[in-house]
Design an enzyme around this catalytic site. Structure first.
Site, PDB file in Angstrom:
ATOM      1  CG  LEU A 278      -1.946  -1.133   1.309  1.00 25.50           C
ATOM      2  CD1 LEU A 278      -2.676  -1.092   2.642  1.00 25.50           C
ATOM      3  CD2 LEU A 278      -2.940  -1.032   0.165  1.00 25.50           C
ATOM      4  NE  ARG A 279       6.801   1.883   2.109  1.00 27.72           N
ATOM      5  CZ  ARG A 279       7.751   1.088   2.563  1.00 27.72           C
ATOM      6  NH1 ARG A 279       8.770   0.763   1.767  1.00 27.72           N
ATOM      7  NH2 ARG A 279       7.694   0.595   3.774  1.00 27.72           N
ATOM      8  N   GLY A 280       2.389   2.611  -2.344  1.00 34.65           N
ATOM      9  CA  GLY A 280       2.167   3.401  -3.554  1.00 34.65           C
ATOM     10  C   GLY A 280       1.096   4.454  -3.368  1.00 34.65           C
TER      11      GLY A 280
END
Length: 341
Positions: A278-280
């Site tokens: 989910l870092r994007g």
């Protein structure tokens, strides 16, 4: 003292300049990676960034220029002085520190002060580059050629915000909240995936391919080298304007609204691209908010997401052996699919 080429005088390279400004507005984004052709202005832009950064408050006499307002992240010396009510502060420039490619581990993390040990028989810590870069930027040119043990070290520091040194009878722990900025030429090797993922934004820097732009680059560089002081003075007002905008953006950053619709667009884009984790979308939303704050907007819009999506996502894509197009082209296709006019 070496005079840096003025940031606003850099011709073109809008993606790189935007990414650096966004990282200056919100250092929590995670830094900037600029990969591309040699001689395309990567190092020039990074070194020019220092003149744009507003000053920061730091504890007087602190080797790590601790933030007097952040009690939880003070070094041991500042914590002890704070308990005695002796903590004074002043304003200092935000550090932009170079990490040379051949730097030893001792120079990066710090080591025993041999001169003091031999002269006085005292064990004393000599701070390294990480200490000097605390609350600022650590610049690594040719980052893809960095030795593996230094990459591992930087990964630990980037994740924890602390530098821990235990050697030569010393046991030191000090704050090392750094923003990594790396540049390199992809022809000389790839970056380790673990370090690549630590950069919030990644930009592709290309040599200008139109004649007027190339002529203007040569013209400005020649004027700078002929008389640096005069050239810098000509761009001083533009630099001051950008510095004020960065400071203003920092102050209102938390007040910039991000609607559920914009969060949904960011998540849909990442799902379409198949990014891992989910870092994007977290980085994309944070970067879009910083860009909106710099632009003076009250809320993040689709336009802000579109501008930052390539930088926030291109280096987080899985490799597809059946798709020979570059990561930038894949992001553009996904943008066209998710942001239908």
């Amino acid at each position: 003292m070496t005079v840096a080429f003025p940031f606003p005088a850099i011709v073109g390279q809008d993606d790189m300049k935007r990414a650096l400004i966004v990282a200056a507005v919100d250092p929590k984004i995670g830094g900037v990676l600029a990969f591309g052709d040699r001689g395309s202005g990567k190092s020039t832009a990074v070194r020019a960034l220092a003149a744009l950064l507003p000053t920061m408050r730091a504890v007087v006499g602190c080797r790590y220029h601790c933030d007097p307002d952040a009690a939880v992240s003070l070094c041991n010396d500042c914590r002890a002085r704070a308990g005695e009510g002796k903590l004074k502060s002043h304003r200092v420039p935000v550090p932009v520190i170079d990490l040379p490619l051949g730097a030893t581990e001792d120079r990066v993390v710090g080591a025993l002060d041999l001169e003091r040990a031999l002269a006085h028989g005292e064990k004393s810590f000599e701070p390294g580059l990480l200490a000097r870069a605390n609350r600022g930027f650590l610049y690594i040119d040719e980052v893809n050629l960095l030795e593996d043990h230094l990459v591992d070290l930087l990964l630990d520091v980037a994740a924890s915000g602390e530098n821990v040194v235990e050697r030569d009878g010393l046991s030191i722990r000090h704050p090392a909240k750094i923003v990594l900025v790396g540049t390199g030429n992809p022809e000389e090797g790839e970056l380790r995936p673990q370090l690549l993922d630590r950069f919030g934004l990644s930009v592709e820097v290309k040599t200008p391919d139109d004649l007027p732009t190339r002529i203007e680059v040569v013209k400005r560089r020649d004027a700078f080298e002929t008389d640096p002081s005069v050239f810098v003075a000509q761009w001083a007002e533009d630099e001051a304007r950008i510095r004020r905008k960065i400071q203003s953006a920092r102050e209102r950053l938390d007040r910039v609204a991000v609607s559920d619709a914009m969060r949904t667009k960011a998540a849909q884009l990442c799902m379409t691209l198949g990014t891992d984790g989910l870092r994007g979308e977290l980085t994309l939303v944070r970067a879009a908010r910083a860009f909106a704050a710099f632009a003076g907007a009250k809320a993040v819009t689709e336009n802000h997401l579109k501008h930052l999506a390539p930088s926030a996502l291109r280096h987080r894509l899985r490799r597809n052996p059946l798709d020979e197009s570059g990561s930038g082209a894949r992001v553009e296709r996904a943008l066209a699919e998710c942001f239908v006019a």
